[in-house]
Design a protein around this motif. Structure first.
Motif, PDB file in Angstrom:
ATOM      1  N   THR A 211       0.864  -1.196   0.000  1.00 40.86           N
ATOM      2  CA  THR A 211       0.000   0.000   0.000  1.00 40.86           C
ATOM      3  C   THR A 211       0.891   1.232   0.000  1.00 40.86           C
ATOM      4  O   THR A 211       1.359   1.675   1.052  1.00 40.86           O
ATOM      5  CB  THR A 211      -0.909   0.001   1.232  1.00 40.86           C
ATOM      6  N   PRO A 212       1.187   1.802  -1.182  1.00 37.94           N
ATOM      7  CA  PRO A 212       2.097   2.963  -1.246  1.00 37.94           C
ATOM      8  C   PRO A 212       1.587   4.165  -0.458  1.00 37.94           C
ATOM      9  O   PRO A 212       2.378   5.006  -0.026  1.00 37.94           O
ATOM     10  CB  PRO A 212       2.170   3.269  -2.746  1.00 37.94           C
ATOM     11  N   ALA A 213       0.276   4.265  -0.255  1.00 34.46           N
ATOM     12  CA  ALA A 213      -0.248   5.409   0.496  1.00 34.46           C
ATOM     13  C   ALA A 213       0.230   5.392   1.952  1.00 34.46           C
ATOM     14  O   ALA A 213       0.315   6.441   2.599  1.00 34.46           O
ATOM     15  CB  ALA A 213      -1.771   5.409   0.453  1.00 34.46           C
ATOM     16  N   GLN A 216       3.318   7.552   2.363  1.00 38.37           N
ATOM     17  CA  GLN A 216       3.008   8.982   2.425  1.00 38.37           C
ATOM     18  C   GLN A 216       2.440   9.356   3.795  1.00 38.37           C
ATOM     19  O   GLN A 216       2.799  10.406   4.353  1.00 38.37           O
ATOM     20  CB  GLN A 216       2.009   9.341   1.306  1.00 38.37           C
ATOM     21  N   LEU A 217       1.582   8.501   4.367  1.00 41.96           N
ATOM     22  CA  LEU A 217       1.039   8.776   5.702  1.00 41.96           C
ATOM     23  C   LEU A 217       2.150   8.769   6.750  1.00 41.96           C
ATOM     24  O   LEU A 217       2.161   9.604   7.664  1.00 41.96           O
ATOM     25  CB  LEU A 217      -0.033   7.738   6.050  1.00 41.96           C
TER      26      LEU A 217
END
Length: 309
Positions: A211-213, A216-217
């Motif tokens: 999960t690449p997101a 960022q989180l």
């Protein structure tokens, strides 16, 4: 008048007799009676005790627990270390007849036996046992004292080693050993912590890759943590994954441009062939359809100005 004098004399005689024949034994004592030099089997209990004047002699024996310190004894342990050890012995008299008859001075005798037994136990023990494992040594010393004490009417209550004095050189060696051991344990704990942390980070990397997101989180959480310190300058790291994404996008665009150039060249060749043979029916090539999907012009003249530009 004579009768009164006789009565007074009798009373005085009785008083003197009572004073010579009555003795007092304390609660913490037992009385041993010698009659004409021979000890009587009966031991007198605490309280008022009557003896025969002139014939009897009373010896009081203390039956309390006696605390006797053993002077420090110097010896060499089994692992060849010179030490000084002092101890304390707790004992009491259980048979006053034996304590008076069998030994001249039971306190002095117990002191001498305790000193010799302590020196003997030092030679049979190792330094580590004297410092950290004293209970078996205390029990062994107590057994060594029990053998002669039973014949003297004495019961050993307990024996304790008080202190072990070491040479200064041995103290420094033990301090270095303890420091090295502490350092070894600290390194092992640090390495174990890094191993567990690396395993957790590897699992976290797998989750973030799926999960690449999440990456960022995590970056935003790091920014929040840094901003909480009220810093005037904030440095944001550029994600490597974003660079890889841009690189892959650039390579894909370059490949599409090369493919479009090849398609345009094929269309140009097809137009030239159509002009040379006008009767041949012009068919739309698959490359033309592909150029239409990519949004490229079908005619080669439309492509020429772009290449010129």
């Amino acid at each position: 008048m004579i009768v009164v004098d006789v009565v007074i004399v009798l009373l005085l005689v009785l008083a003197v007799y009572a004073g010579l024949s009555v003795r007092m034994v304390q609660q913490y004592q037992l009385g041993v009676v010698f009659r004409f030099g021979r000890v009587l089997d009966e031991v007198r209990a605490p309280g008022l005790v009557r003896i025969v004047p002139v014939a009897d002699r009373l010896r009081r024996v203390n039956v309390q627990i006696i605390t006797m310190p053993i002077p420090a004894q110097e010896g060499i342990t089994r692992d060849n270390v010179t030490v000084r050890v002092d101890a304390v012995v707790y004992f009491k008299v259980v048979d006053p007849v034996k304590a008076i008859v069998n030994v001249q001075d039971y306190s002095f005798a117990m002191s001498q036996v305790a000193q010799t037994s302590l020196r003997s136990i030092i030679g049979k023990s190792e330094l580590d046992d004297l410092l950290a494992n004293r209970e078996p040594i205390n029990q062994g010393l107590e057994l060594m004292l029990d053998s002669p004490a039973l014949g003297w009417g004495i019961q050993i209550d307990r024996v304790e080693i008080k202190d072990v004095a070491l040479p200064e050189s041995m103290k420094r060696s033990m301090a270095r050993q303890a420091e090295a051991d502490r350092e070894r344990r600290a390194r092992i704990i640090t390495a174990d912590g890094e191993f567990q942390a690396s395993a957790r980070l590897s699992e976290a990397a797998k989750v973030m890759a799926a999960t690449p997101a999440a990456l960022q989180l995590r970056l935003l959480q790091t920014v929040v943590e840094v901003a909480a310190e009220k810093n005037s300058t904030l440095v944001l790291p550029f994600p490597v994954e974003l660079l890889r994404f841009l690189e892959s996008s650039t390579e894909r665009n370059a490949a599409q441009a090369v493919e479009a150039t090849e398609v345009a060249a094929q269309l140009a060749e097809a137009e030239e062939g159509a002009e040379d043979s006008p009767n041949v029916e012009q068919l739309e090539l698959p490359q033309v359809a592909a150029a239409a999907e990519l949004g490229l012009p079908k005619h080669p003249l439309d492509v020429a100005p772009r290449h010129a530009a």
